[in-house]
Design an enzyme around this catalytic site. Sequence first.
Site, PDB file in Angstrom:
ATOM      1  CG  ASP A 171      -0.364   0.163   2.538  1.00  0.00           C
ATOM      2  OD1 ASP A 171       0.877   0.285   2.621  1.00  0.00           O
ATOM      3  OD2 ASP A 171      -1.115   0.195   3.534  1.00  0.00           O
ATOM      4  CG  HIS A 172      -0.682   4.806   1.571  1.00  0.00           C
ATOM      5  ND1 HIS A 172      -1.688   3.865   1.706  1.00  0.00           N
ATOM      6  CD2 HIS A 172      -0.717   5.545   2.700  1.00  0.00           C
ATOM      7  CE1 HIS A 172      -2.302   4.044   2.866  1.00  0.00           C
ATOM      8  NE2 HIS A 172      -1.737   5.056   3.483  1.00  0.00           N
ATOM      9  CB  CYS A 217       0.476  -2.635   4.672  1.00  0.00           C
ATOM     10  SG  CYS A 217       0.144  -3.806   5.990  1.00  0.00           S
ATOM     11  CB  THR A 230       1.294  -3.226  10.929  1.00  0.00           C
ATOM     12  OG1 THR A 230       0.122  -3.605  10.181  1.00  0.00           O
ATOM     13  CG2 THR A 230       1.034  -1.925  11.682  1.00  0.00           C
ATOM     14  CG  HIS A 237       7.942 -25.432  11.794  1.00  0.00           C
ATOM     15  ND1 HIS A 237       7.889 -25.374  13.174  1.00  0.00           N
ATOM     16  CD2 HIS A 237       9.118 -26.063  11.504  1.00  0.00           C
ATOM     17  CE1 HIS A 237       8.964 -25.946  13.695  1.00  0.00           C
ATOM     18  NE2 HIS A 237       9.738 -26.362  12.701  1.00  0.00           N
TER      19      HIS A 237
HETATM   20  C1  RB5 Z   1      -2.581   2.309   6.439  1.00  0.00           C
HETATM   21  O1  RB5 Z   1      -2.883   3.475   7.151  1.00  0.00           O
HETATM   22  C2  RB5 Z   1      -2.286   1.175   7.403  1.00  0.00           C
HETATM   23  O2  RB5 Z   1      -3.421   0.869   8.134  1.00  0.00           O
HETATM   24  C3  RB5 Z   1      -1.755  -0.032   6.659  1.00  0.00           C
HETATM   25  O3  RB5 Z   1      -0.570   0.304   6.030  1.00  0.00           O
HETATM   26  C4  RB5 Z   1      -1.450  -1.262   7.487  1.00  0.00           C
HETATM   27  O4  RB5 Z   1      -0.615  -0.946   8.561  1.00  0.00           O
HETATM   28  C5  RB5 Z   1      -2.624  -2.056   7.895  1.00  0.00           C
HETATM   29  O5  RB5 Z   1      -2.502  -3.147   8.451  1.00  0.00           O
END
Ligand code: RB5
Length: 143
Positions: A8-9, A65, A67, A98
Amino acid sequence: MNIAIGSDHRGLALKKQVSDILTGMGHDVRDFGAYGAESFDYPDVAIPLAQAVAGDEFKCGVLICGTGIGMSISANKVNGIRAALCSDVFAAKRARQHNDANILCLGAEREQPVREIVEAFLNTEFEGGRHQRRLNKIRNIEM
Ligand code: RB5
């Protein structure tokens, strides 16, 4: 090998870094997006990439992303996908040994040994045996 990559961004910069690592290792990398810095909903790349990895075209995938959590939740909804969020080499090795993980998820908003994680994920084999039995129990609930 053919490897699918997406972010994602929030994962854009790390995606470029990982893509360069993979290309440097001699792999063919296809970018499923996002392609720009504007806000991008992670399921919009995680699901099509996971569907492509579940087919035969790609050996594995990388999803990034902020996280890594949203990517892993989304990708694991696709039958045949075992997406693992790894933030260290130990997790990357175990995810392959595993869990026969076929998508590596990374969180861009943390410090981690990126090259070492990617190399461990790609260079570690599934151990089969009792682990295959456990994966079969997961596969049995896929429709
Ligand atoms: C985007 O704001 C954020 O929520 C996404 O990058 C990710 O961390 C979601 O799990």
